[in-house]
Motif scaffolding. Structure first.
Motif, mmCIF file in Angstrom:
data_model
loop_
_atom_site.group_PDB
_atom_site.id
_atom_site.type_symbol
_atom_site.label_atom_id
_atom_site.label_comp_id
_atom_site.label_asym_id
_atom_site.label_seq_id
_atom_site.Cartn_x
_atom_site.Cartn_y
_atom_site.Cartn_z
ATOM 1 N N HIS A 65 0.941 -1.274 -0.029
ATOM 2 C CA HIS A 65 -0.006 0.001 -0.037
ATOM 3 C C HIS A 65 0.884 1.314 -0.029
ATOM 4 O O HIS A 65 2.183 1.243 0.662
ATOM 5 N N ARG A 79 -8.965 -13.576 10.055
ATOM 6 C CA ARG A 79 -7.931 -14.030 10.797
ATOM 7 C C ARG A 79 -8.260 -15.481 11.673
ATOM 8 O O ARG A 79 -8.480 -15.440 12.897
ATOM 9 N N ARG A 109 0.315 -15.024 8.838
ATOM 10 C CA ARG A 109 -0.667 -14.791 10.037
ATOM 11 C C ARG A 109 -1.709 -15.606 10.176
ATOM 12 O O ARG A 109 -2.454 -15.568 11.340
ATOM 13 N N HIS A 117 -8.157 -11.046 0.841
ATOM 14 C CA HIS A 117 -7.603 -10.665 2.119
ATOM 15 C C HIS A 117 -8.416 -11.648 3.220
ATOM 16 O O HIS A 117 -9.620 -11.465 3.253
ATOM 17 N N TYR A 164 -12.891 -3.683 0.664
ATOM 18 C CA TYR A 164 -12.215 -4.164 1.650
ATOM 19 C C TYR A 164 -13.250 -4.782 2.692
ATOM 20 O O TYR A 164 -14.333 -5.123 2.283
ATOM 21 N N HIS A 166 -1.657 -12.779 3.097
ATOM 22 C CA HIS A 166 -1.610 -12.767 4.736
ATOM 23 C C HIS A 166 -1.232 -14.413 5.148
ATOM 24 O O HIS A 166 -1.564 -14.432 6.376
ATOM 25 N N TYR A 211 -1.272 -0.936 15.862
ATOM 26 C CA TYR A 211 -2.729 -0.621 15.544
ATOM 27 C C TYR A 211 -3.260 0.397 16.600
ATOM 28 O O TYR A 211 -4.319 0.682 16.801
ATOM 29 N N PHE A 241 -4.713 -8.886 16.822
ATOM 30 C CA PHE A 241 -6.007 -9.038 16.261
ATOM 31 C C PHE A 241 -6.426 -10.563 16.618
ATOM 32 O O PHE A 241 -7.695 -11.053 16.398
ATOM 33 N N HIS A 280 1.523 -0.981 5.672
ATOM 34 C CA HIS A 280 0.078 -0.112 5.785
ATOM 35 C C HIS A 280 0.014 0.686 6.736
ATOM 36 O O HIS A 280 -1.097 1.204 7.188
ATOM 37 N N ASP A 339 3.543 -5.692 2.368
ATOM 38 C CA ASP A 339 2.225 -5.226 2.743
ATOM 39 C C ASP A 339 2.370 -3.917 3.664
ATOM 40 O O ASP A 339 1.530 -4.132 4.972
ATOM 41 N N LEU A 356 4.002 -10.202 4.827
ATOM 42 C CA LEU A 356 4.240 -9.502 5.868
ATOM 43 C C LEU A 356 5.642 -9.427 6.322
ATOM 44 O O LEU A 356 6.005 -9.365 7.524
ATOM 45 N N TYR A 385 0.246 -10.919 18.139
ATOM 46 C CA TYR A 385 -0.825 -10.375 16.912
ATOM 47 C C TYR A 385 -1.894 -9.845 17.406
ATOM 48 O O TYR A 385 -2.900 -10.599 17.987
HETATM 49 C C1 LIG Z 1 -4.834 -3.109 4.785
HETATM 50 C C2 LIG Z 1 -3.894 -3.952 4.772
HETATM 51 C C3 LIG Z 1 -4.017 -5.210 5.389
HETATM 52 O O1 LIG Z 1 -5.295 -5.576 5.648
HETATM 53 N N1 LIG Z 1 -3.201 -5.956 6.008
HETATM 54 C C4 LIG Z 1 -3.255 -6.988 6.673
HETATM 55 C C5 LIG Z 1 -3.033 -6.918 8.296
HETATM 56 S S1 LIG Z 1 -3.606 -8.099 9.094
HETATM 57 O O2 LIG Z 1 -4.904 -8.738 8.672
HETATM 58 O O3 LIG Z 1 -2.583 -9.392 8.431
HETATM 59 O O4 LIG Z 1 -3.360 -7.798 10.434
#
Ligand SMILES: CCC(=O)NCCS(=O)(=O)O
Length: 364
Positions: A37, A213, A242, A210, A137, A239, A74, A274, A309, A307, A264, A272
């Motif tokens: 990005h 998680r 993760r 994407h 998104y 991704h 974050y 999230f 961002h 990635d 990543l 992590y």
């Molecule tokens: C917009 C960028 C993005 O979605 N990156 C992934 C972050 S994560 O979901 O892997 O934490």
């Protein structure tokens, strides 16, 4: 990155790469980061700071806070505004070119502040080929209007973003994605996934997903695309670093046929935020995961990227920048026994016909 021969594509687009400055030949791509990005906002993923960290979360970004920021990226609102760093990103892209980079796939879609005029300006001023992403998104960023749309309407919008231009401009996207999904995948996201598959059928272009998680998320997203007629061999699952850790589960997923993206690189954090059950891998562990997939025969299905961002990953803020893979990860891979032809064969999402020497040149 190739636009294929779809029902709706114009003959001149077929077999070409569509950048924000127009069509180029695949051979002009050079080394390509398929998931970056350059300008976006990420407020949708703000994580409240831990009790006692509120001061750090509101403080200006300074050297003495960088370690905290790297571990809590974050939780710092200003860090989520990459769109404020156009000049710094321009400098980074010039360094990326010097380091041997040729192209970047910019994955910012509707919901996280895509800015196509800025991408066009950056491409003009740096000479880096930039390929923009069409589509939407994750659900929390869908507008009420988006939620109400039918699959057909969503399809028409995505197709138009590639054929005619997006966000009221004549700047055309060249890939669909990153298409955001949460876990569990929401109804609105399922509609967008189906529209993505239908648009891909019409255009023949690559799709980038994407995943939510959760380890079940990549497979579920691919199943929905498959059922809607999507071309999985021209789809990138982002991704994975993760999301999928167990080697058998990774191989099961790989058999579904998508590109496998470890994107990543440069992210070294303990937790992590999230999903606290996840132990985030280091770059060395990412290189080991790639070695495993190469041993299992997937070398031509792997993609890698950073990635970027958030602000803190730019060199301006002590981060690794867009050249980290070219400057540090490729030499690391070579030092761990990866052969140069294997590194070259980490390819673009083109359906298998990209001239790979142009992506990772023979001097590696
Ligand atoms: C917009 C960028 C993005 O979605 N990156 C992934 C972050 S994560 O979901 O892997 O934490």
């Amino acid at each position: 990155m190739f636009i294929g021969q779809g029902r709706r594509t114009m003959p001149e687009q077929s077999g070409k790469v569509q950048t924000v400055l127009g069509l180029i030949e695949p051979g002009q791509l050079g080394r390509t980061m398929t998931h970056e990005h350059l300008t976006m906002t990420f407020e949708c993923s703000h994580v409240p700071p831990a009790p006692g960290d509120e001061g750090l979360a509101a403080a200006p970004i300074e050297m003495k806070h960088l370690h905290w920021l790297q571990q809590n990226p974050y939780s710092h609102s200003e860090n989520l505004l990459l769109n404020q760093e156009i000049e710094a990103v321009k400098e980074e892209l010039l360094c990326y070119r010097k380091a041997g980079g040729g192209s970047i796939v910019e994955n910012t879609t509707t919901g996280i502040t895509r800015n196509l005029p800025v991408l066009r300006k950056l491409a003009k001023e740096t000479g880096v080929h930039i390929i923009a992403g069409a589509g939407y998104y994750v659900d929390v960023t869908h507008s009420d209007e988006t939620r109400k749309m039918t699959v057909e309407k969503l399809t028409d919008i995505i197709v138009s973003e590639v054929l005619h231009g997006a966000d009221g401009t004549d700047i055309r996207c060249g890939v669909i994605g990153e298409i955001g999904t949460s876990w569990p995948i929401t109804e609105s996201e399922k509609k967008v996934l189906r529209a993505t598959a239908h648009a891909q059928t019409q255009l023949g272009c690559p799709v980038i997903i994407h995943p939510g998680r959760n380890k079940a998320a990549p497979g579920e997203a691919i199943r929905i695309l498959q059922e809607a007629g999507g071309n999985i061999s021209k789809t990138v699952m982002s991704h994975l670093d993760r999301t999928l850790f167990d080697q058998q589960e990774l191989l099961e997923f790989a058999k579904m046929g998508s590109y496998l993206e470890y994107d990543l690189f440069g992210t070294e954090m303990l937790n992590y935020p999230f999903n606290l059950d996840v132990d985030m891998p280091s770059d060395s562990q990412r290189v080991q995961a790639l070695a495993f997939l190469i041993r299992e025969g997937y070398e031509d299905r792997i993609l890698i990227a950073h990635d970027i961002h958030t602000k803190h990953r730019l060199t301006k803020y002590g981060g690794h920048g867009f050249s980290h893979i070219l400057k540090n990860i490729v030499p690391k891979m070579l030092s761990r026994g990866h052969r140069s032809h294997q590194i070259q064969s980490i390819s673009s999402p083109d359906g298998g016909s990209a001239p790979r020497d142009d992506l990772y040149s023979p001097e590696f």
